[in-house]
Scaffold this motif. Structure first.
Motif, PDB file in Angstrom:
ATOM      1  N   ALA A   1     -35.432  89.214 -74.916  1.00 29.94           N
ATOM      2  CA  ALA A   1     -35.675  90.541 -74.351  1.00 29.94           C
ATOM      3  C   ALA A   1     -36.990  91.116 -74.878  1.00 29.94           C
ATOM      4  O   ALA A   1     -37.363  90.888 -76.033  1.00 29.94           O
ATOM      5  CB  ALA A   1     -34.531  91.481 -74.714  1.00 29.94           C
ATOM      6  N   ARG A   2     -37.689  91.824 -74.024  1.00 29.34           N
ATOM      7  CA  ARG A   2     -38.868  92.560 -74.489  1.00 29.34           C
ATOM      8  C   ARG A   2     -38.418  93.626 -75.479  1.00 29.34           C
ATOM      9  O   ARG A   2     -37.424  94.330 -75.245  1.00 29.34           O
ATOM     10  CB  ARG A   2     -39.574  93.225 -73.309  1.00 29.34           C
TER      11      ARG A   2
ATOM     12  N   SER B   1     -37.862  97.082 -74.221  1.00 28.60           N
ATOM     13  CA  SER B   1     -36.763  97.316 -73.277  1.00 28.60           C
ATOM     14  C   SER B   1     -35.566  97.979 -73.943  1.00 28.60           C
ATOM     15  O   SER B   1     -34.676  98.502 -73.270  1.00 28.60           O
ATOM     16  CB  SER B   1     -36.305  95.993 -72.660  1.00 28.60           C
TER      17      SER B   1
ATOM     18  N   ILE C   1     -33.261  96.386 -75.503  1.00 27.64           N
ATOM     19  CA  ILE C   1     -32.099  95.478 -75.415  1.00 27.64           C
ATOM     20  C   ILE C   1     -31.909  94.760 -76.747  1.00 27.64           C
ATOM     21  O   ILE C   1     -32.786  94.011 -77.184  1.00 27.64           O
ATOM     22  CB  ILE C   1     -32.300  94.447 -74.290  1.00 27.64           C
TER      23      ILE C   1
ATOM     24  N   LEU D   1     -27.750  94.733 -71.474  1.00 26.35           N
ATOM     25  CA  LEU D   1     -28.383  94.223 -70.254  1.00 26.35           C
ATOM     26  C   LEU D   1     -27.990  95.033 -69.021  1.00 26.35           C
ATOM     27  O   LEU D   1     -28.642  94.951 -67.977  1.00 26.35           O
ATOM     28  CB  LEU D   1     -27.992  92.753 -70.023  1.00 26.35           C
TER      29      LEU D   1
ATOM     30  N   LYS E   1     -30.457  96.588 -66.397  1.00 29.46           N
ATOM     31  CA  LYS E   1     -31.799  96.060 -66.667  1.00 29.46           C
ATOM     32  C   LYS E   1     -32.200  94.983 -65.646  1.00 29.46           C
ATOM     33  O   LYS E   1     -31.377  94.424 -64.927  1.00 29.46           O
ATOM     34  CB  LYS E   1     -31.862  95.473 -68.078  1.00 29.46           C
TER      35      LYS E   1
ATOM     36  N   VAL F   1     -33.166  91.368 -65.167  1.00 35.29           N
ATOM     37  CA  VAL F   1     -32.907  90.192 -65.997  1.00 35.29           C
ATOM     38  C   VAL F   1     -33.128  88.902 -65.205  1.00 35.29           C
ATOM     39  O   VAL F   1     -32.574  88.725 -64.117  1.00 35.29           O
ATOM     40  CB  VAL F   1     -31.466  90.215 -66.554  1.00 35.29           C
TER      41      VAL F   1
ATOM     42  N   ASP G   1     -37.060  92.677 -67.939  1.00 31.82           N
ATOM     43  CA  ASP G   1     -36.753  93.179 -69.280  1.00 31.82           C
ATOM     44  C   ASP G   1     -36.209  92.090 -70.197  1.00 31.82           C
ATOM     45  O   ASP G   1     -36.359  92.161 -71.418  1.00 31.82           O
ATOM     46  CB  ASP G   1     -35.722  94.309 -69.186  1.00 31.82           C
ATOM     47  N   ALA G   2     -35.555  91.096 -69.602  1.00 27.47           N
ATOM     48  CA  ALA G   2     -34.936  90.037 -70.403  1.00 27.47           C
ATOM     49  C   ALA G   2     -34.838  88.764 -69.586  1.00 27.47           C
ATOM     50  O   ALA G   2     -34.960  88.784 -68.346  1.00 27.47           O
ATOM     51  CB  ALA G   2     -33.553  90.467 -70.884  1.00 27.47           C
TER      52      ALA G   2
END
Length: 322
Positions: free
Chosen positions: A124-125, A128, A130, A136, A139, A141, A189-190
């Motif tokens: 994950a960033r 974000s 997370i 999650l 988000k 993903v 984001d992930a």
């Protein structure tokens, strides 16, 4: 016999010899995965080992969409062998677990060898926010290519946390290479990726983006393993990637080399000898194999019966297999 007759005879003999040699050569196309993963360099290395052995088998490696694609391609004859997640191979063999295999059991699938653990990476960033799988929700993903083993793993892991793809803000079904770009461009984001530790895709993201490695642990990991016994607990070692300073608990399946009964016992045996005759050479193919491969582990957790050619090979190595 005059000179012309001798020349014609020599040409005929050479032609027959060439035809015999061509008929005696088995051509092996090995399916892998994305070029940014571990399957591709491993399959490419194995193909080179087969070709260098000069044993009457020639091989080439193909980049593909991953495990699910590979199983369907073996069933259709498009591929002769492939690297795939052991859980996906099992589902293909039994005709269950995934929509792609429902009611289409491929009883001709055969295992050549189990290779190394494939660890679920949930990256994950940092910006974000997370830190857990539960985070999650809502988000964007990357869940893997459509029909890939990673997509299946993402689904099963999220279910263990009470989530489905519909709970995501956006479920991005793209290749690992596309996933890297989306993460770098702040359009994801992930990212889920089931792959050997040290994969270039994960390294590339970590080198260019500040990331968190999201753990899969505790009761959720326990329930996942209970429901899907192919999974095992696996810790991503500290400093495996830039910015990952501590060990991160996760789960893993097993990368497995598979084929089908369409390949003869002799062809598979010769390929096995070319690839696996030296444990040290196999370990040298990739870091994922270096610390994990052994003959004993190669026959543990097999998702489909061993091919007769693999049985012959492993028996010569002193293993009790059938």
């Amino acid at each position: 016999m005059n000179k012309r007759t001798r020349q014609l005879t020599a040409v005929l003999i050479l032609g027959v010899t060439a035809a015999a040699l061509a008929q005696g050569t088995t051509f092996l196309t090995i399916g892998s995965g994305s070029t940014t993963g571990v399957y591709f360099p491993v399959a490419t290395g194995m193909a080179k080992m087969v070709n260098d052995a000069g044993s009457g088998v020639r091989a080439n490696a193909r980049s593909t969409g991953g495990s699910v694609f590979n199983m369907n391609a073996i069933a259709s004859g498009e591929l002769d062998a492939a690297v795939a997640q052991n859980d996906v191979v099992y589902y293909a063999y039994k005709g269950t677990g995934l929509q792609a295999f429902q009611g289409k059991a491929n009883s001709k699938l055969r295992t050549m060898a189990v290779l190394y653990p494939e660890v679920l990476h949930v990256v994950a960033r940092k910006d974000s926010g997370i830190k857990t799988i539960a985070d999650l929700k809502g988000k964007r993903v990357v869940i893997g290519d459509l029909g890939s083993g990673t997509e299946l793993t993402a689904k099963q892991v999220m279910e263990a946390y009470g989530l489905g793809f519909d709970d995501l803000g956006q479920a991005l079904r793209v290749s690992p290479a596309q996933g890297i770009t989306l993460m770098q461009d702040k359009r994801a984001d992930a990212l889920f990726y089931t792959v050997g530790v040290g994969a270039s895709a994960i390294s590339q993201i970590a080198q260019t983006v500040d990331v968190n490695m999201v753990p899969v642990s505790g009761n959720q990991a326990a329930s996942l393993i209970k429901k899907y016994p192919f999974y095992v607990r696996f810790n991503v070692p500290a400093k495996s990637y830039r910015g990952v300073g501590a060990t991160v608990p996760s789960v893993a399946v097993q990368a497995t080399l598979v084929t089908s009964t369409a390949l003869s016992e002799d062809a598979v045996y010769r390929a096995m000898k070319a690839i696996f005759d030296s444990e040290a050479d196999v370990k040298g193919l990739h870091p994922s194999l270096n610390s994990n491969f052994s003959y004993a582990k190669a026959v543990k957790g097999i998702p489909a019966p061993l091919h007769a050619g693999a049985v012959k090979f492993f028996k010569e190595k002193g293993l009790n297999v059938k």
